[in-house]
Write a protein that holds these residues in place. Structure first.
Motif, PDB file in Angstrom:
ATOM      1  N   ILE A 216       0.894  -1.158   0.000  1.00  0.00           N
ATOM      2  CA  ILE A 216       0.000   0.000   0.000  1.00  0.00           C
ATOM      3  C   ILE A 216       0.931   1.206   0.000  1.00  0.00           C
ATOM      4  CG2 ILE A 216      -1.940   1.163   1.111  1.00  0.00           C
ATOM      5  CD1 ILE A 216      -2.664  -1.633   0.291  1.00  0.00           C
ATOM      6  N   ASP A 217       1.291   1.650  -1.191  1.00  0.00           N
ATOM      7  CA  ASP A 217       2.431   2.539  -1.416  1.00  0.00           C
ATOM      8  C   ASP A 217       1.985   3.996  -1.555  1.00  0.00           C
ATOM      9  OD1 ASP A 217       4.632   3.902  -2.454  1.00  0.00           O
ATOM     10  OD2 ASP A 217       5.318   2.182  -3.609  1.00  0.00           O
ATOM     11  N   GLY A 231      -1.632   9.861   5.579  1.00  0.00           N
ATOM     12  CA  GLY A 231      -2.012   8.607   6.210  1.00  0.00           C
ATOM     13  C   GLY A 231      -0.867   8.072   7.044  1.00  0.00           C
ATOM     14  N   LYS A 232      -1.193   7.184   7.957  1.00  0.00           N
ATOM     15  CA  LYS A 232      -0.191   6.612   8.850  1.00  0.00           C
ATOM     16  C   LYS A 232       0.188   5.203   8.413  1.00  0.00           C
ATOM     17  CE  LYS A 232      -2.105   9.127  12.813  1.00  0.00           C
ATOM     18  NZ  LYS A 232      -2.734   8.980  14.165  1.00  0.00           N
ATOM     19  N   LYS A 233       1.267   4.707   8.985  1.00  0.00           N
ATOM     20  CA  LYS A 233       1.662   3.326   8.778  1.00  0.00           C
ATOM     21  C   LYS A 233       0.586   2.415   9.353  1.00  0.00           C
ATOM     22  CE  LYS A 233       5.420   0.104   9.954  1.00  0.00           C
ATOM     23  NZ  LYS A 233       4.571  -0.917  10.584  1.00  0.00           N
ATOM     24  N   CYS A 243       3.482  -0.542   4.791  1.00  0.00           N
ATOM     25  CA  CYS A 243       2.253  -0.132   4.119  1.00  0.00           C
ATOM     26  C   CYS A 243       1.505   0.968   4.872  1.00  0.00           C
ATOM     27  CB  CYS A 243       1.315  -1.321   3.952  1.00  0.00           C
ATOM     28  SG  CYS A 243       1.850  -2.494   2.690  1.00  0.00           S
ATOM     29  N   MET A 244       0.819   1.815   4.096  1.00  0.00           N
ATOM     30  CA  MET A 244      -0.112   2.777   4.675  1.00  0.00           C
ATOM     31  C   MET A 244      -1.345   2.040   5.182  1.00  0.00           C
ATOM     32  SD  MET A 244      -0.277   6.078   2.178  1.00  0.00           S
ATOM     33  CE  MET A 244      -1.431   6.857   3.333  1.00  0.00           C
ATOM     34  N   GLU A 245      -2.051   2.677   6.093  1.00  0.00           N
ATOM     35  CA  GLU A 245      -3.275   2.101   6.622  1.00  0.00           C
ATOM     36  C   GLU A 245      -4.319   1.976   5.512  1.00  0.00           C
ATOM     37  OE1 GLU A 245      -4.678   4.698   9.681  1.00  0.00           O
ATOM     38  OE2 GLU A 245      -4.241   6.492   8.523  1.00  0.00           O
ATOM     39  N   SER A 246      -5.087   0.881   5.571  1.00  0.00           N
ATOM     40  CA  SER A 246      -6.122   0.626   4.577  1.00  0.00           C
ATOM     41  C   SER A 246      -7.223  -0.203   5.214  1.00  0.00           C
ATOM     42  CB  SER A 246      -5.538  -0.116   3.369  1.00  0.00           C
ATOM     43  OG  SER A 246      -5.034  -1.392   3.752  1.00  0.00           O
ATOM     44  N   ARG A 298     -18.380   2.187   9.130  1.00  0.00           N
ATOM     45  CA  ARG A 298     -16.935   2.406   9.268  1.00  0.00           C
ATOM     46  C   ARG A 298     -16.604   3.869   9.029  1.00  0.00           C
ATOM     47  NH1 ARG A 298     -12.493  -1.212   9.126  1.00  0.00           N
ATOM     48  NH2 ARG A 298     -10.610   0.010   9.432  1.00  0.00           N
ATOM     49  N   LYS A 299     -15.909   4.473   9.976  1.00  0.00           N
ATOM     50  CA  LYS A 299     -15.529   5.865   9.804  1.00  0.00           C
ATOM     51  C   LYS A 299     -14.455   5.967   8.729  1.00  0.00           C
ATOM     52  CE  LYS A 299     -16.553   7.346  14.539  1.00  0.00           C
ATOM     53  NZ  LYS A 299     -16.008   7.946  15.770  1.00  0.00           N
ATOM     54  N   MET A 300     -14.652   6.894   7.816  1.00  0.00           N
ATOM     55  CA  MET A 300     -13.746   7.049   6.675  1.00  0.00           C
ATOM     56  C   MET A 300     -12.752   8.174   6.928  1.00  0.00           C
ATOM     57  SD  MET A 300     -14.913   4.654   4.913  1.00  0.00           S
ATOM     58  CE  MET A 300     -16.418   3.686   4.744  1.00  0.00           C
ATOM     59  N   LYS A 301     -11.517   7.962   6.459  1.00  0.00           N
ATOM     60  CA  LYS A 301     -10.487   8.984   6.557  1.00  0.00           C
ATOM     61  C   LYS A 301     -10.125   9.437   5.155  1.00  0.00           C
ATOM     62  CE  LYS A 301      -8.364   7.284  10.821  1.00  0.00           C
ATOM     63  NZ  LYS A 301      -7.095   6.859  11.454  1.00  0.00           N
TER      64      LYS A 301
END
Length: 301
Positions: A216-217, A231-233, A243-246, A298-301
């Motif tokens: 997740i690049d 975004g965070k790790k 990877c970034m959070e997903s 689900r809360k979306m970012k």
């Protein structure tokens, strides 16, 4: 929000039609793997989804529906190795089928959106260092115009995976052997103008030309979108994963590829049981919502 579809199962291969149905409906449900009674409702509106990352060993079925993804940024993690049916039971012949599928996909969506994965790497009497280098070079030669990047990793197997692989006679690799093999792979990748990275690898291979990568690049997604993202790790992944959070929208124990190194299937009996629940019109992949289940947005970012 970034959608992972999916680390838990091969959605493009077996559940592409279901996923596209959910895209059209605008939402899907995902059960918490740690608590099956906790169900998240995931909004799939294009304005909420920054990117979709697909994981697959054969995206032929997904390729029928690419027109339905025009409102989304997406790319494909495509695993293509030199293993045979003794390791990857459900995968079609690589030379006759899968290599052509890879090339066709890249031709349709662009080589920058198809990442070649040659992993996990492990050594046996059949799959020797020389075998891997020969297979890697052959695949690299075929894909040089169909991708920009290859990702490698060395096998790091869980107990259940070791049980599935006990008949293969895996030989433990030393760090020196890993470095040596990675160095030759980096040289091959460079010869075909391919960037080479590792996935969640503990050892550093920068000195031999292999950098730490992320599936997740962030940089790749920003390139596709044309602007910066925040975004965070991902804290839910392995320690060395970058990877970034997903949000993963797959379900464990539903993949039919039959790969012996798979960590997402606990047993073939459970896979068969879950696949019987597959319903194209269900918001859940291979499952149903029970009376005790609690559905939350689900809360979306």
């Amino acid at each position: 929000m970034i959608v992972s579809a999916s680390r838990r199962t091969d959605i493009p291969n077996y559940y592409a039609e279901w996923f596209i149905q959910r895209i059209k409906k605008g939402f899907l449900y995902v059960k918490n793997p740690m608590n099956a009674h906790q169900v998240s409702r995931i909004d799939l509106s294009p304005e909420l989804i920054d990117c979709i990352v697909f994981w697959t060993k054969n995206p032929s079925n997904l390729m029928k529906y690419l027109d339905c993804l025009q409102e989304y940024a997406f790319y494909v993690q495509f695993t293509l190795t030199g293993y045979g049916k003794d390791v990857e039971k459900g995968i079609p012949d690589k030379r006759k089928n899968v290599l052509g599928v890879f090339q066709e996909l890249a031709g349709q969506i662009g080589k920058e959106r198809v990442v070649w994965r040659y992993d996990p790497i492990f050594i046996t009497d059949r799959y020797t260092r020389e075998y891997h280098l020969k297979a890697f070079e052959e695949i690299a030669r075929c894909l040089k115009d169909s991708t920009e990047k290859v990702v490698i990793s060395f096998g790091d197997f869980y107990e259940k995976t070791k049980r599935n692989m006990k008949d293969l006679g895996i030989k433990e690799m030393t760090e020196e052997e890993m470095v040596c093999l990675a160095k030759r792979m980096a040289e091959i990748a460079s010869a075909y103008q391919l960037t080479i990275e590792t996935c969640a690898e503990r050892i550093g291979l920068e000195e031999v030309g292999v950098t730490h990568g992320s599936c997740i690049d962030k940089k790749m997604i920003e390139r596709l979108l044309g602007h910066e993202i925040h975004g965070k790790k991902d804290k839910g992944q392995r320690d060395h994963c970058q990877c970034m959070e997903s949000v993963d929208v797959g379900t464990y124990n539903t993949c039919l590829n039959g790969c012996k190194y798979c960590y997402a299937n606990f047993s073939q009996e459970k896979v068969k049981e879950n696949c019987k629940q597959y319903d194209l019109d269900s918001p859940l992949l291979c499952g149903t919502v029970g009376v005790k289940d609690k559905i939350t947005e689900r809360k979306m970012k």
